[in-house]
Design an enzyme around this catalytic site. Structure first.
Site, short mmCIF file in Angstrom:
data_model
loop_
_atom_site.label_atom_id
_atom_site.label_comp_id
_atom_site.label_asym_id
_atom_site.label_seq_id
_atom_site.Cartn_x
_atom_site.Cartn_y
_atom_site.Cartn_z
N HIS A 336 37.54 34.92 23.86
CA HIS A 336 37.22 33.61 23.30
C HIS A 336 35.75 33.32 23.53
O HIS A 336 35.16 33.79 24.52
CB HIS A 336 38.10 32.52 23.93
CG HIS A 336 38.03 31.21 23.24
ND1 HIS A 336 37.10 30.24 23.58
CD2 HIS A 336 38.75 30.68 22.22
CE1 HIS A 336 37.27 29.18 22.80
NE2 HIS A 336 38.26 29.42 21.98
N ASP A 395 45.51 31.81 19.85
CA ASP A 395 45.98 32.50 18.65
C ASP A 395 46.90 33.67 18.97
O ASP A 395 47.69 34.10 18.12
CB ASP A 395 44.79 33.01 17.83
CG ASP A 395 43.93 31.88 17.29
OD1 ASP A 395 44.51 30.91 16.77
OD2 ASP A 395 42.70 31.96 17.42
#
Length: 458
Positions: A336, A395
Site C-alpha cells: 500500500h 483490496d
C-alpha cells in the site's frame, strides 16, 4: 456494402491515427533525469513514497509510522474517522448489533457521532432520498446502457444535474442536500445499471426492485440485486462493514484529492463527483479488488495444491517476473502507498471473512488467501532484494468477500464508489468552507525554444 466501406474507412483512419500516435510518443517523452534535476515530486510523492503535503483536513487520518529518535519507523496501521479509531467505531456498532454505514456517514459529514434520536432522523433523511426522479431509470439507465458500470454511474450522476432545480448553488445547505441525495442514490443507480446491462446485452430477465425505507444501505443493495431479495444477516453485516471501511481514507488518495481539486474551481456537485468517479474507475485506484479476484481465479487454475508453499512461492515469483497472470509484475492486494506493517481495514475485514467463508463452505479458498498473504511479502522481499515491509491491503480480502456475496465483478468498483460518496461529500464540503484559492500546482516547462517555420518551408 455500406458496412464494408465503413470498415475500410475506419481501417484507413486508424492507420493514420497510429502514425499520429507515434509522433505523440516521439515528441512527448520527457527525459526522466530532468525530474531529478528540478526536484519534481512525481505523483506528488517524496522519494520514500510519502505524499507531498498539499492541504489540511479534519475528516480522515491514516497512521502508519512513528518517529523514534528522529528515525521513521513503520507501525501497525491505524485509520481514524474524525479522530476516532475505525476499530473502535466498528466494535461499537458490531457489539450493539447495528448497521454502521449510516452512522459513519453522519460522523464524516458533521464531525460528531449522532445520538440515538439524531441517527434515527438521519436514517429517515437518507431513506427519503433513496429514490430516483420520475422516468430517470427509463430515460437514463435503460437507454444507452453500458457494459462498464463506472461509465454508466458517472453519466447518471451528471444527468441528475438536469433534475435538480438548483444545481449550481454551492452554499453549504444546498451542497449538503445534493450530497445526501447522491449518497442514497448511487447504490440504486449502480444496481439498476447492472440489471439493465445484463438484460439488454445478455438477455437476462430484468429485475427493478424498489428499495425498502426501513432497511439499511447494505440491506437494500442486496435486496435490489437479488431476484428474490433474500439475504442472510451475516451477508448484510459484512457488506455493511465493507461500506464502512471504504467510506473514507484521508484527503490524499487520488479520488478524494480529485474532489478537492475540482471543488476548488467552484463547480457544481454533480461535476465534482463525476470527476471523482472517473478517478476511482482507474485500475490503480478503485479497480484493484477486481484485479485481486481475477489473480486468484488464475492462481486456483494454475496451482495444483493450494497448501503447497513452494508451489505458491513459484507462482508469486512468476508474477513478479512478469511471466504469469497479467504480466504486470504486481501481486495485487499486497502493499500500500501508506500502510506498511498492516492495513487496519484488511485486519477488520479478514475477521468477518472467516465467518462468511464458513457459511458459504469456502474455507479452502480462504486458506489459499491466507497462504498468499503470508508468503507474498517474503517473495517480494527476496525478488526485489529490499527490506521494505509490505502487507495485505483492504483490496486483498474485499474481492473475496464480494465473490462470496455473489456480487458481480462489474459492481465491485461502483460499490466502492457508493461507500466513498460519504467521504467525498465530506471533503467537498470542507473544501468549500475553507476555500481560499483554486488548487493550481506548478509544472515546469522543459521544452527547447524554437522558431516558427512557415508551412511552405517545412
Amino acid at each position: 456494402m455500406t458496412n464494408i466501406k465503413k470498415q475500410l474507412d475506419e481501417t484507413k483512419l486508424m492507420t493514420q491515427i497510429n502514425k499520429y500516435a507515434d509522433r505523440c510518443i516521439t515528441n512527448s517523452c520527457i527525459d526522466t533525469d530532468l525530474y531529478e534535476k528540478y526536484n519534481v515530486k512525481r505523483g506528488l510523492r517524496e522519494k520514500g513514497g510519502k505524499g507531498v503535503l498539499t492541504g489540511l483536513t479534519e475528516i480522515g487520518d491514516v497512521h502508519s509510522f512513528e518517529v523514534i529518535d528522529g528515525v521513521t519507523v513503520p507501525c501497525e496501521g491505524q485509520l481514524f474517522y474524525r479522530g476516532i479509531n475505525i476499530e473502535e467505531i466498528v466494535k461499537g456498532f458490531i457489539d450493539e448489533k447495528r448497521f454502521g454505514f449510516e452512522e459513519v456517514t453522519y460522523l464524516l459529514l458533521f464531525g460528531e457521532l449522532p445520538n440515538e434520536k439524531r441517527l434515527e432522523n438521519f436514517n429517515n433523511v437518507l431513506a427519503g432520498y433513496r429514490t430516483l426522479p420520475s422516468s430517470f431509470v427509463r430515460d437514463i439507465i435503460m437507454k444507452a446502457t453500458s457494459t462498464d458500470m463506472m461509465n454508466q454511474l458517472a453519466r447518471s450522476v451528471l444527468s441528475l444535474y438536469s433534475w435538480d432545480d438548483n444545481p449550481d448553488d454551492t452554499s453549504i445547505p444546498n451542497v449538503l442536500r445534493q450530497s445526501l441525495s447522491l449518497i442514497s442514490r448511487v447504490p440504486l443507480i449502480s444496481v439498476y445499471s447492472y440489471q439493465a446491462m445484463r438484460h439488454y446485452h445478455y438477455g437476462d430477465d430484468l429485475h427493478i426492485i424498489n428499495p425498502n425505507p426501513q432497511l439499511s444501505t447494505a440491506e437494500n443493495i442486496l435486496r435490489l440485486l437479488r431476484p428474490d431479495s433474500s439475504y442472510t444477516e451475516l451477508e448484510a453485516k459484512i457488506l455493511d462493514l465493507s461500506l464502512v471501511l471504504h467510506a473514507e481514507h484521508g484527503g490524499g488518495n487520488n479520488s478524494t484529492f480529485t474532489t478537492h481539486v475540482v471543488s476548488s474551481s467552484g463547480t457544481d456537485t454533480y461535476s465534482a463527483i463525476a470527476a471523482s468517479l472517473g478517478s476511482l474507475k482507474g485500475p490503480r485506484h478503485g479497480g484493484a479488488n477486481i484485479k485481486v479476484k481475477h489473480m486468484f481465479d488464475n492462481m486456483k487454475e494454475t496451482i495444483d495444491d493450494w497448501n503447497d508453499d513452494d508451489e505458491i512461492r513459484s507462482y508469486l515469483t512468476g508474477i513478479l517476473d512478469k511471466r504469469l497472470y497479467d504480466k504486470s509484475g504486481l501481486i495485487y492486494g499486497i502493499g500500500h502507498a501508506v500502510y506498511a506493517i498492516s492495513d487496519p481495514r484488511a485486519r477488520l475485514l479478514k475477521e468477518f471473512t472467516k465467518k462468511l467463508a464458513v457459511e458459504k463452505d469456502r474455507t479452502d479458498e480462504l486458506q489459499l488467501y491466507e497462504n498468499v498473504e503470508r508468503l507474498a511479502p517474503e517473495v517480494i522481499s527476496k525478488s526485489h532484494n529490499r527490506k521494505k515491509v509490505v502487507s495485505a491491503n483492504v483490496d486483498f480480502y474485499s474481492g473475496f468477500v464480494y465473490s462470496m456475496l455473489g456480487l458481480p465483478d462489474e459492481l465491485y468498483t461502483p460499490l466502492f464508489a457508493a461507500s466513498r460518496m460519504a467521504g467525498w461529500s465530506a471533503h467537498r464540503i470542507e473544501e468549500i468552507i475553507n476555500a481560499g484559492k483554486i488548487i493550481r500546482p506548478a509544472y515546469k516547462n522543459v521544452a527547447k525554444k524554437t522558431k516558427y517555420i512557415p508551412l511552405s518551408e517545412r
